[in-house]
Enzyme design. Structure first.
Site, PDB file in Angstrom:
ATOM      1  N   ASP A  79       0.858  -1.171   0.000  1.00 50.48           N
ATOM      2  CA  ASP A  79       0.000   0.000   0.000  1.00 50.48           C
ATOM      3  C   ASP A  79       0.900   1.230   0.000  1.00 50.48           C
ATOM      4  OD1 ASP A  79      -2.209   1.602   0.187  1.00 50.48           O
ATOM      5  OD2 ASP A  79      -2.467   1.349   2.344  1.00 50.48           O
ATOM      6  N   ASP A 123      -8.582  -4.553   1.681  1.00 50.82           N
ATOM      7  CA  ASP A 123      -7.336  -5.302   1.519  1.00 50.82           C
ATOM      8  C   ASP A 123      -7.433  -6.729   2.045  1.00 50.82           C
ATOM      9  OD1 ASP A 123      -5.867  -3.105   0.444  1.00 50.82           O
ATOM     10  OD2 ASP A 123      -5.687  -2.278   2.461  1.00 50.82           O
ATOM     11  N   ASP A 129      -4.307  -2.211   4.976  1.00 50.91           N
ATOM     12  CA  ASP A 129      -4.839  -1.734   6.250  1.00 50.91           C
ATOM     13  C   ASP A 129      -6.362  -1.712   6.285  1.00 50.91           C
ATOM     14  OD1 ASP A 129      -5.337   0.318   4.504  1.00 50.91           O
ATOM     15  OD2 ASP A 129      -4.032   1.775   5.490  1.00 50.91           O
TER      16      ASP A 129
END
Length: 911
Positions: free
Chosen positions: A346, A648, A644
């Site tokens: 990310d 995801d 997070d």
């Protein structure tokens, strides 16, 4: 809305999950109201109950949970464990109670350790369900009510305010200054502005401005909307279904151990059967005598302590990684990290600081524009303004900074040594910028009193504030998207073209933009209206914002590239922003950027080639992330995935090792992951990869130490039966050697530090066998050397007229001493062991050395152990000779390593 429809009218909303529209965001409000059979009066209680019965509660299904007994029994599901249990049972039947007890005890210890370490079952779906707010404000029967979110149904009119968590997927009918934090779904760091107008039909999730999704949080503003989806039909519910459909993958180590165990078991069965038949048919052994010989062979060959020692090694790796801010939730993930060949990361907060920063401002000047660079990162009000253009733009910068402070609702606070923004992140960045320019927020806001304001709204894309200064001056400050701000300033075509070029240049660098302008008034109006902000403004300039990359992340990425590990950024942010960050991070020489729409446009086969050459995936959906991870895995890559948000969780579960953020990560992401980062830092991932490589190296060292020593014992038994001579060690003595050395010398290898250059080697092949060609050669060589030494010492002792008990005692001590010297050799698989560092060992090695020497002295000289194992005291000259055999073994193996390195007999990665 359809105000004419009565809540108790005869119409019935019967659209089920299959027939309901999937494009509510693109429908006009009136059509949404009609399809849902709703009205501004809200549903009646009777209608709400009917729909609740039809659609079910607004909740996600509970995931099935394995029972504690089932989880414990699962620890035994290994071919090697089955073989160990069979060997223990056979030893028990033959009356070898001690042998059987030790084998069974080792298996139970291994199971208990695994059960405790993996005690927390998968709870990702339950964690997602916890994101739904417990209560919701709705209009029913013309009255405002607070109802449990489980009772919400499609067609309910919900009221939303700042601070609320959206209770169900909702089509907005009214939005006033509404900003929603959708990072758990989109990964985008900045709150999304909402408005009621329909969005484009093909708009990705992050651009569906007319929707409020279940589980997201309202950062600012208020509004109302109609519930369009509940429970598992919401966006969060759809992600929950994706999680449930993902089968957890076996880690490379588990796959390798399972393959090794199956092959080892069949080989042991075949060899044991062959030796049994040979002993009975050729050497005329009795059935019982032959069975005892086979048990001796099994005890010598089976690495009884290996599973437990591997588990302990992984547990030690867990502790080491915890010191480097990586918490391991499942033991095998320790080793899997070491096999990682691709890290999908990310962006926000992992590769970047997750703190918006004014990077530069562009101000008007006599000759056009002047660009001012702003130093400093985050919200700390420390930095400098610098420019290279001639002239002094200080006055223009001061006016810009004052407007940035006044048309602003954010505040900065220093907490626990770090600065935090209270309010919109971009407004917080402007306050920090003004402080760098020498302005105090408290002083300026005190001098220039705000009289009125027009809040920011996605419809007009600006905020305006009316102020009276210390001398009675009246000004209007505006801040917003460059397009409306430039339109308010009435610029000449040439000026407008110049400023549009500046906007394009900043945007191309991935910066988010805000324009600022000011207008002076002769007197303050009673109320600030849109007629006061239509025109007549003086353009103060543009601000370019960026979430700056972490410095340690840049260093970690460079380290990954040296280690042959690919790094790919997967983010919900815009392509230009993500691409700019990728270039600053050094993700690739020329980072290739594609969007989720590009991923959707290709087949699974085409995606494999696409992901191979792409460094940045922007504006991605949960399905996109899943497909990207699977495409990488289809090439044999071992994929580590960071995340997070709820969006995801499916890809975290699909990845070979999922890594969740501990600070800003949702509980759903943490439960779906194997690793949780305590500091949300990419550098901690790379540190964990290095620890994972060390753990795997140590496991290989233990295998390379255990199998040859066991192999030498097994070859000695086979040789004795084949030659028809007395076995140089009894089964009980063999078990003593294995037990004492595995819990001392073998376990010491679990504490070995990283070898030099561990992150300079390419990732190992995930599908390669646990035993490389070099290890197979080493196992064969050392096994033969152990066998030859055993027979030589046994024969020499008998030739000197010593009794068989003394000869066997000498052989046992010879084997143990050889194992000690072999331990010092195997500690360095990639370098020579004859160094000062190699001789000193580690505290664990030295402690193990002392323990095994004390145990062998007791075995040889202590009367109770002499009686139990049928041993005799060894003379000093025999002891010196035994040590000499160990030294000779180490010299031979160090010559072998030097020759192999010099002539590159094996791939260095295999050694």
């Amino acid at each position: 809305m359809n105000d004419s429809a009565s809540p108790t009218s005869g119409r019935r909303f019967d659209s089920g999950a299959g027939s309901a529209p999937t494009h509510w965001h693109a429908l006009p409000r009136e059509e949404v109201t009609t399809l849902l059979d709703a009205s501004s009066d809200g549903l009646s209680e009777q209608e709400a109950l009917r729909r609740l019965a039809q659609h079910g509660p607004n909740a996600l299904p509970e995931p099935p949970r394995p029972s504690p007994i089932g989880r414990f029994l699962a620890q035994f599901n290994s071919t090697l464990i089955y073989f160990l249990l069979a060997a223990g049972a056979a030893a028990f039947v033959l009356g070898h109670i001690v042998d059987a007890s030790v084998i069974i005890a080792v298996v139970l210890v291994n199971a208990v350790v695994g059960f405790v370490q993996e005690g927390r079952a998968e709870q990702a779906l339950q964690s997602i369900g916890n994101l739904i707010s417990p209560r919701a404000a709705v209009i029913r029967d013309r009255q405002r009510l607070s109802v449990h979110t489980h009772d919400l149904v499609p067609g309910d009119l919900v009221l939303l305010e700042a601070g609320d968590r959206v209770p169900a997927d909702t089509r907005l009918l009214r939005a006033r200054g509404m900003l929603i934090d959708e990072s758990i779904l989109t990964g985008e760091s900045v709150a999304t502005s909402k408005r009621e107008e329909p969005a484009a039909l093909n708009a990705p999730l992050g651009d569906q401005h007319s929707m409020a999704f279940s589980g997201t949080t309202i950062s600012a503003g208020q509004g109302a909307g109609l519930v369009v989806s509940t429970g598992s039909r919401t966006e969060i519910g759809r992600i929950g279904r994706l999680i449930s459909e993902v089968e957890p993958l076996a880690t490379p180590l588990l796959r390798q151990i399972d393959l090794f165990a199956r092959r080892f078991t069949w080989a042991a069965i075949l060899v044991s059967g062959a030796i049994f038949l040979f002993a009975v048919l050729v050497r005329d052994y009795g059935w019982t005598e032959a069975l005892i010989a086979v048990v001796a062979l099994a005890v010598g060959a089976v690495p009884e302590g290996l599973p437990a020692v591997i588990t302990i090694t992984l547990a030690i790796g867990v502790r080491r990684m915890a010191r480097r801010h990586a918490v391991i939730r499942r033991l095998p993930a320790v080793e899997t990290l070491g096999a990682t060949s691709v890290i999908c990361s990310d962006k926000t907060g992992t590769l970047t600081c997750n703190e918006m920063t004014v990077r530069r401002i562009v101000l008007p000047a006599e000759e056009g524009t002047v660009s001012i660079e702003v130093s400093g990162t985050g919200y700390e009000p420390v930095g400098e303004l610098s420019w290279s253009d001639p002239g002094d733009p200080a006055a223009a910068a001061a006016a810009f900074a004052r407007c940035a402070l006044l048309c602003n609702d954010a505040h900065l606070h220093a907490r626990e040594g770090s600065w935090r923004a209270e309010g919109d992140p971009m407004e917080g960045a402007l306050v920090a910028f003004a402080a760098k320019a020498g302005f105090s927020a408290v002083a300026e806001r005190g001098d220039w009193v705000r009289l009125d304001e027009i809040p920011f709204d996605a419809g007009h894309r600006f905020m305006a504030s009316l102020h009276r200064g210390p001398g009675g001056q009246v000004i209007i400050c505006v801040k917003g998207a460059p397009e409306p701000i430039l339109a308010m300033c009435g610029l000449a075509p040439s000026e407008l073209e110049r400023w549009n070029a500046a906007v394009a240049s900043l945007a191309a660098d991935g910066e988010r933009l805000l324009g600022l302008a000011m207008k002076r008034l002769d007197e303050a109006p009673a109320r600030l209206g849109f007629e006061h902000v239509a025109d007549g403004f003086e353009l103060l300039g543009l601000a370019g914002f960026i979430d700056p990359p972490r410095r340690e992340a840049m260093e970690a990425i460079a380290q990954c590239r040296r280690a042959g590990i690919g790094v790919k950024m997967i983010t919900g942010d815009h392509a230009a922003t993500a691409g700019a960050i990728a270039r600053q991070l050094g993700l690739a020489e020329e980072p290739v950027v594609i969007t989720g729409a590009d991923v959707d446009a290709v087949s699974d086969e085409e995606l494999v080639a696409l992901v191979a050459r792409t460094s940045v995936f922007a504006r991605t959906s949960p399905e996109n992330k899943l497909r990207i991870v699977r495409a990488l895995q289809s090439t044999g890559a071992v994929v580590a995935m960071t995340g997070d948000g709820v969006n995801d969780a499916p890809s975290l579960r699909q990845a070979d090792v999922g890594i969740a953020m501990g600070i800003k990560g949702t509980e759903a992401a943490k439960q779906a992951a194997e690793v949780v980062l305590l500091d949300d830092n990419f550098a901690s991932i790379v540190a964990a990869v290095a620890e994972g490589r060390t753990v795997y190296d140590n496991i290989r060292k233990m295998i390379a130490w255990t199998l040859p020593t066991n192999g030498g014992e097994a070859l000695a038994v086979i040789g004795a039966i084949t030659l028809g001579i007395t076995m140089p060690m009894s089964a009980t003595q063999i078990l003593w050697v294995n037990l004492v050395t595995s819990i001392t010398l073998g376990l010491a290898l679990a504490f070995e530090p990283s070898e030099p250059g561990i992150m300079e080697r390419p990732p190992r092949r995930a599908e390669g066998g646990l035993l490389t060609r070099f290890m197979l050669w080493r196992i064969a060589l050392v096994s033969v050397l152990f066998m030859l030494a055993s027979f030589a010492m046994f024969g020499l002792s008998l030739a000197r007229g010593q009794e068989i008990e003394m000869a066997r005692t000498i052989v046992v001590n010879t084997v143990v001493v050889m194992e000690i010297f072999y331990l010092f050799s195997v500690r360095f698989m990639h370098a020579t062991s004859i160094t000062w560092r190699g001789a000193l060992g580690t505290p664990a090695v030295l402690a193990a050395l002392v323990a095994v020497v004390v145990a062998q002295l007791a075995f040889t000289y202590l009367p109770p152990l002499q009686a139990m194992f049928d041993t005799r005291p060894v003379a000093l000259l025999d002891g010196v000779m035994i040590v000499g055999v160990g030294v000779l073994l180490m010299v031979i193996l160090e010559i072998e390593k030097a020759v192999f390195r010099r002539f590159r007999v094996f791939d260095p990665a295999e050694m």
